[in-house]
Design a protein around this motif. Structure first.
Motif, short mmCIF file in Angstrom:
data_model
loop_
_atom_site.label_atom_id
_atom_site.label_comp_id
_atom_site.label_asym_id
_atom_site.label_seq_id
_atom_site.Cartn_x
_atom_site.Cartn_y
_atom_site.Cartn_z
N LEU A 72 0.83 -1.19 0.00
CA LEU A 72 0.00 0.00 0.00
C LEU A 72 0.87 1.25 0.00
O LEU A 72 1.86 1.33 0.73
N TYR A 73 0.48 2.24 -0.82
CA TYR A 73 1.19 3.51 -0.91
C TYR A 73 0.21 4.66 -0.69
O TYR A 73 -1.01 4.50 -0.86
N LYS A 74 0.78 5.80 -0.33
CA LYS A 74 0.00 7.03 -0.26
C LYS A 74 0.80 8.15 -0.91
O LYS A 74 2.03 8.05 -1.08
N SER A 75 0.11 9.21 -1.29
CA SER A 75 0.76 10.36 -1.91
C SER A 75 1.50 11.16 -0.85
O SER A 75 1.02 11.32 0.28
N ILE A 76 2.70 11.66 -1.21
CA ILE A 76 3.43 12.51 -0.29
C ILE A 76 2.75 13.85 -0.14
O ILE A 76 2.61 14.39 0.96
N ASN A 77 2.32 14.41 -1.25
CA ASN A 77 1.67 15.71 -1.25
C ASN A 77 0.61 15.71 -2.33
O ASN A 77 0.91 15.78 -3.51
N GLY A 78 -0.65 15.61 -1.91
CA GLY A 78 -1.75 15.51 -2.87
C GLY A 78 -1.84 16.69 -3.80
O GLY A 78 -2.32 16.58 -4.93
N ARG A 79 -1.35 17.86 -3.38
CA ARG A 79 -1.42 19.04 -4.23
C ARG A 79 -0.47 18.96 -5.41
O ARG A 79 -0.63 19.67 -6.39
N PHE A 120 10.69 2.32 -9.83
CA PHE A 120 10.50 3.08 -8.61
C PHE A 120 9.18 3.84 -8.66
O PHE A 120 8.62 4.09 -9.73
N VAL A 121 8.66 4.16 -7.48
CA VAL A 121 7.45 4.96 -7.34
C VAL A 121 7.88 6.37 -6.97
O VAL A 121 8.61 6.58 -5.99
N THR A 122 7.46 7.34 -7.77
CA THR A 122 7.79 8.73 -7.50
C THR A 122 6.56 9.48 -7.02
O THR A 122 5.46 9.26 -7.52
N GLY A 123 6.77 10.34 -6.04
CA GLY A 123 5.66 11.11 -5.49
C GLY A 123 4.82 10.35 -4.50
O GLY A 123 3.78 10.85 -4.05
N GLY A 124 5.25 9.14 -4.14
CA GLY A 124 4.49 8.34 -3.19
C GLY A 124 5.38 7.66 -2.19
O GLY A 124 6.60 7.56 -2.38
N VAL A 125 4.81 7.20 -1.11
CA VAL A 125 5.56 6.53 -0.06
C VAL A 125 4.80 5.29 0.38
O VAL A 125 3.57 5.30 0.48
N ARG A 126 5.55 4.22 0.62
CA ARG A 126 4.94 2.97 1.06
C ARG A 126 4.46 3.10 2.50
O ARG A 126 5.17 3.66 3.35
N SER A 134 7.88 8.16 11.33
CA SER A 134 9.20 8.15 10.71
C SER A 134 9.13 8.82 9.35
O SER A 134 8.15 8.71 8.62
N SER A 135 10.19 9.51 8.96
CA SER A 135 10.23 10.19 7.66
C SER A 135 10.57 9.20 6.57
O SER A 135 11.25 8.21 6.79
N LYS A 136 10.11 9.48 5.33
CA LYS A 136 10.32 8.61 4.19
C LYS A 136 10.80 9.43 3.00
O LYS A 136 10.43 10.60 2.85
N PRO A 137 11.61 8.84 2.11
CA PRO A 137 12.02 9.56 0.90
C PRO A 137 10.87 9.69 -0.06
O PRO A 137 9.86 8.99 0.06
N ASP A 138 11.02 10.59 -1.05
CA ASP A 138 9.92 10.81 -1.99
C ASP A 138 9.97 9.83 -3.16
O ASP A 138 9.14 9.87 -4.04
N GLN A 139 10.97 8.91 -3.17
CA GLN A 139 11.00 7.84 -4.15
C GLN A 139 11.21 6.52 -3.43
O GLN A 139 12.11 6.40 -2.60
N ALA A 140 10.37 5.55 -3.70
CA ALA A 140 10.47 4.24 -3.05
C ALA A 140 10.95 3.23 -4.08
O ALA A 140 10.24 2.91 -5.02
#
Length: 310
Positions: A244-251, A266-272, A281-287
């Motif tokens: 499951l992923y979610k958007s880092i910033n929906g805007r 890789f997934v860009t703009g999303g975080v697992r 915990s913080s996550k990078p913007d590419q998984a």
């Protein structure tokens, strides 16, 4: 004088058998009435023992298996089982209790074409040579809508190496929305490795399929307005895993899956979404997809099996 007590005893014995017959009930349930072709039809069989004594259901040479299913197309023909002699292990049911088992009818019966079906379950009770039927269920299977397909080879060192496999993505309309499915087939061998539901899909975002360097399929799609699913289907076994992923910033728009020139996905703009992420915990913007989603293992294509544990 002797005949009267004997007749009375026989009548009581016969009545007790009839009462036992009447107090064994069979119920078959499916969660819905519409399925994609090849999608698992996981039915729940419930047997209630109200006979006043413990019973054991088991195969009998005279009556055959203690349980079987009648799968019949509405136009008349019966659907045969995938195994010539389908049997189930003995089942004990204490007096006054019910036992439920789940069975995948797609694995057990040759439901290989889109059709309208009528399905019933039958229990043979060997001591009295009597059959107990469930009420019929009406089920429809349809081919769905094909949105993507790709044929690839199985890499060396994997089961089926050197053979070709075809991945397909299909959608299926249900009353509560549109669902996305992935299939894997070995068409040259006539094999079907299963049909996996990848979850609901939003029409506003087209699913994004990609193949990794081992020809495993990855699919990224929007499951809701705020959640996204990354699914992987193994090219050799057909096993599926999901994250499951979610958007880092929906805007900034929806996340997407990308493939680098090196072949890295890789997934860009999303975080697992992980347990530690829920704790802040913080996550990078590419998984990076270097780790496969959980849920993989070796399996065989389309084969019949026993009841699953409840």
């Amino acid at each position: 004088m002797f005949l009267k007590p004997l007749v009375t005893l026989l009548a009581v014995w016969a009545f007790s058998l009839v009462a036992a017959h009447a107090q064994i009930t069979v119920t078959l349930q499916l969660p819905r009435s519409s399925y994609l072709l090849d999608e698992p039809l996981k039915a729940t069989l419930t047997i209630a023992n109200l006979a006043g004594r413990d019973i054991t259901l088991e195969d009998n040479p005279q009556d055959g298996p203690w349980c079987f299913f009648q799968v019949k197309a509405l136009r008349g023909e019966h659907i045969p089982s995938r195994k010539p002699n389908l049997t189930f292990p003995p089942l004990q049911i204490p007096a006054g209790e019910s036992v439920s088992r789940q069975v995948d009818l797609t694995e057990l019966y040759r439901i290989d074409e889109a059709a309208q079906l009528r399905i019933r379950a039958c229990v043979n009770f060997a001591p009295t040579h009597n059959q107990f039927w469930s009420a019929p269920l009406n089920v429809t299977t349809d081919p769905g809508r094909l949105i993507w397909s790709q044929t690839v080879g199985v890499p060396d060192g994997r089961p089926g190496e050197g053979r070709y496999r075809t991945f397909s993505l299909l959608t299926h309309q249900r009353p509560d929305g549109i669902y996305l499915f992935a299939k894997l087939e070995g068409k040259e061998e006539g094999l079907r490795f299963g049909c996996h539901s990848l979850g609901r899909v939003l029409s506003a975002m087209q699913p994004e399929p990609e193949l990794d360097f081992e020809n495993n399929l990855y699919v990224f799609h929007a499951n809701s307005e705020s959640s996204y699913l990354l699914s992987q289907v193994d090219v050799a076994t057909g096993q599926m895993g999901q994250a499951l992923y979610k958007s880092i910033n929906g805007r900034k728009g929806r996340p997407h899956m990308r493939k680098a020139q090196s072949g890295q996905l890789f997934v860009t703009g999303g975080v697992r979404v992980l347990e530690e992420e829920k704790n802040g915990s913080s996550k990078p913007d590419q998984a990076l997809l270097t780790d496969r989603p959980v849920g993989f293992g070796e399996s065989a294509p389309r084969r019949a099996g026993d009841f699953a544990k409840p």
